[in-house]
Enzyme design. Sequence first.
Site, PDB file in Angstrom:
ATOM      1  N   SER A   2     -72.294  57.254   4.050  1.00  0.00           N
ATOM      2  CA  SER A   2     -71.027  57.773   4.306  1.00  0.00           C
ATOM      3  C   SER A   2     -71.093  59.359   3.777  1.00  0.00           C
ATOM      4  CB  SER A   2     -70.261  57.050   3.340  1.00  0.00           C
ATOM      5  OG  SER A   2     -69.039  57.739   3.262  1.00  0.00           O
TER       6      SER A   2
ATOM      7  N   LYS B  92     -73.470  53.606  -1.955  1.00  0.00           N
ATOM      8  CA  LYS B  92     -74.113  54.234  -0.889  1.00  0.00           C
ATOM      9  C   LYS B  92     -75.204  55.346  -1.233  1.00  0.00           C
ATOM     10  CE  LYS B  92     -71.272  52.188   2.053  1.00  0.00           C
ATOM     11  NZ  LYS B  92     -71.997  51.221   2.832  1.00  0.00           N
TER      12      LYS B  92
ATOM     13  N   TYR C 199     -67.813  52.600  -5.754  1.00  0.00           N
ATOM     14  CA  TYR C 199     -68.291  52.546  -3.896  1.00  0.00           C
ATOM     15  C   TYR C 199     -69.196  53.714  -3.514  1.00  0.00           C
ATOM     16  CZ  TYR C 199     -67.790  53.470   0.876  1.00  0.00           C
ATOM     17  OH  TYR C 199     -68.016  53.861   2.034  1.00  0.00           O
TER      18      TYR C 199
HETATM   19  C1  UD1 Z   1     -61.696  57.513   2.303  1.00  0.00           C
HETATM   20  C2  UD1 Z   1     -62.558  57.417   0.913  1.00  0.00           C
HETATM   21  C3  UD1 Z   1     -64.179  57.436   1.380  1.00  0.00           C
HETATM   22  C4  UD1 Z   1     -64.427  56.708   2.549  1.00  0.00           C
HETATM   23  C5  UD1 Z   1     -63.753  57.037   3.722  1.00  0.00           C
HETATM   24  C6  UD1 Z   1     -63.775  56.338   5.147  1.00  0.00           C
HETATM   25  C7  UD1 Z   1     -60.943  57.768  -0.894  1.00  0.00           C
HETATM   26  C8  UD1 Z   1     -60.870  58.764  -2.138  1.00  0.00           C
HETATM   27  N1  UD1 Z   1     -62.169  58.135   0.139  1.00  0.00           N
HETATM   28  O1  UD1 Z   1     -62.007  58.934   2.476  1.00  0.00           O
HETATM   29  O2  UD1 Z   1     -64.994  56.867   0.332  1.00  0.00           O
HETATM   30  O3  UD1 Z   1     -65.793  56.755   2.851  1.00  0.00           O
HETATM   31  O4  UD1 Z   1     -61.954  56.833   3.239  1.00  0.00           O
HETATM   32  O5  UD1 Z   1     -63.191  55.359   5.243  1.00  0.00           O
HETATM   33  O6  UD1 Z   1     -60.410  57.012  -0.679  1.00  0.00           O
HETATM   34  N2  UD1 Z   1     -54.093  60.686   3.551  1.00  0.00           N
HETATM   35  C9  UD1 Z   1     -52.443  60.885   3.370  1.00  0.00           C
HETATM   36  N3  UD1 Z   1     -51.806  59.694   3.339  1.00  0.00           N
HETATM   37  C10 UD1 Z   1     -52.161  58.344   3.270  1.00  0.00           C
HETATM   38  C11 UD1 Z   1     -53.749  58.440   3.599  1.00  0.00           C
HETATM   39  C12 UD1 Z   1     -54.413  59.499   3.456  1.00  0.00           C
HETATM   40  O7  UD1 Z   1     -51.865  62.294   3.392  1.00  0.00           O
HETATM   41  O8  UD1 Z   1     -51.462  57.558   3.250  1.00  0.00           O
HETATM   42  C13 UD1 Z   1     -54.739  61.754   3.493  1.00  0.00           C
HETATM   43  C14 UD1 Z   1     -55.831  61.839   2.583  1.00  0.00           C
HETATM   44  O9  UD1 Z   1     -55.382  62.690   1.276  1.00  0.00           O
HETATM   45  C15 UD1 Z   1     -56.975  62.669   3.274  1.00  0.00           C
HETATM   46  C16 UD1 Z   1     -56.895  62.200   4.627  1.00  0.00           C
HETATM   47  O10 UD1 Z   1     -55.492  61.549   4.744  1.00  0.00           O
HETATM   48  O11 UD1 Z   1     -56.773  63.992   3.271  1.00  0.00           O
HETATM   49  C17 UD1 Z   1     -57.735  61.239   5.043  1.00  0.00           C
HETATM   50  O12 UD1 Z   1     -57.824  59.915   4.057  1.00  0.00           O
HETATM   51  P1  UD1 Z   1     -58.571  58.621   4.270  1.00  0.00           P
HETATM   52  O13 UD1 Z   1     -58.343  57.897   5.479  1.00  0.00           O
HETATM   53  O14 UD1 Z   1     -58.213  58.051   3.135  1.00  0.00           O
HETATM   54  O15 UD1 Z   1     -59.941  58.901   4.334  1.00  0.00           O
HETATM   55  P2  UD1 Z   1     -60.847  59.851   3.087  1.00  0.00           P
HETATM   56  O16 UD1 Z   1     -60.104  60.356   2.108  1.00  0.00           O
HETATM   57  O17 UD1 Z   1     -61.462  60.953   3.748  1.00  0.00           O
END
Ligand code: UD1
Length: 341
Positions: free
Chosen positions: A126, A155, A151
């Site tokens: 990842s 990795k 987690y």
């Molecule tokens: C998350 C995991 C990461 C994993 C990746 C792939 C965390 C901190 N990291 O990363 O380890 O490898 O998923 O599945 O959880 N967001 C919102 N509202 C929401 C959900 C997300 O604003 O309800 C934003 C987050 O702040 C982020 C972006 O959307 O900026 C993507 O979030 P997310 O899909 O959770 O992925 P990652 O944070 O990149």
Amino acid sequence: MPKVLVTGGLGYIGSHTVVELLEQGFEVSIIDDLSNSSLDILDRIESITEIRPAFDEIDLKDKAKVLAFFKSNNDLTGVIHFAASKAVGESVDKPLHYYENNINTLIHILNALKNCRQQNFIFSSSCTVYGQADTLPISETAPVKAAESPYGNTKQVGEEILKDLSQIDENFKTILLRYFNPIGAHKSAKIGELPIGVPQNLVPFITQTAIGIRDQLSVFGNDYPTPDGTCIRDYIHVVDLAKAHVVALNRLLNKANNSNYEIFNLGTGKGSSVLEVVKSFERVSGQSLNYRIAPRRQGDIISAYADTTKANNELGWRAKYSLDDALKSAWLWEQEIRKNS
Ligand code: UD1
């Protein structure tokens, strides 16, 4: 036909990869413990491809069962190892569960793999290993940063185990694929992401909000140092990601690689902000999404997107689908799974 084992083959990325492998003529054998998937996915894979892959319900923590499987399947030409737990928050609460589930299982497979004449291994890593990278886009040479969660650490440790093994055993050949943010679903809308409970990831939360399961999306922070203040990620269509696994496997089978240990980033190379994802979703779905700006989520990095030069040039692979394509497929999938519920 070359026979390939896909662990976690009924999961989100695993099931899409199984479909691509079957369509490319591979014989596929799946191991899954059904902890985050269901047998129904096997039927769905069959209905897409008209082929029913072999399936064994095995918990990879069961060392004896893993060994028995490999002894009776020593004609395997490759292993694609997806099976792992992946919830960041849960890993903080249950670190030992994560190390047991993601590390012990890896060791069991690698030990058992010695029974096979061909020891080709593809590992799901990842972009989380880069943390907040110092330079963007992120290339494979960017330093691995201290893990933010158990987690993430599984990795990193997994990568190190593979590196150590590749150094002492030249028969063992491995490719590590560092995924950026996989989203979307198969065009048939028969397989896709099926989060349990409240989705932690952005896109399933968006589609569940649009369909009425969730009231409102919280956009976590709009005061980051990015053009619109929201975090930036590299969202890659899961089918593009799945295809990259077939390319990587062929590279191992054709001995096209110079080294027996290689790492590739899998992303589109394009960063999109949370608000850009929301706008793209609204455009392709024709829905207006109920969202609000909420406080930052702890542990979020500001920006991450891939330098895909190495994957493009050496693997000969590049992502074909756009963010719009991926969100459209995610929306179709969400509508499909809610039809009968
Ligand atoms: C998350 C995991 C990461 C994993 C990746 C792939 C965390 C901190 N990291 O990363 O380890 O490898 O998923 O599945 O959880 N967001 C919102 N509202 C929401 C959900 C997300 O604003 O309800 C934003 C987050 O702040 C982020 C972006 O959307 O900026 C993507 O979030 P997310 O899909 O959770 O992925 P990652 O944070 O990149």
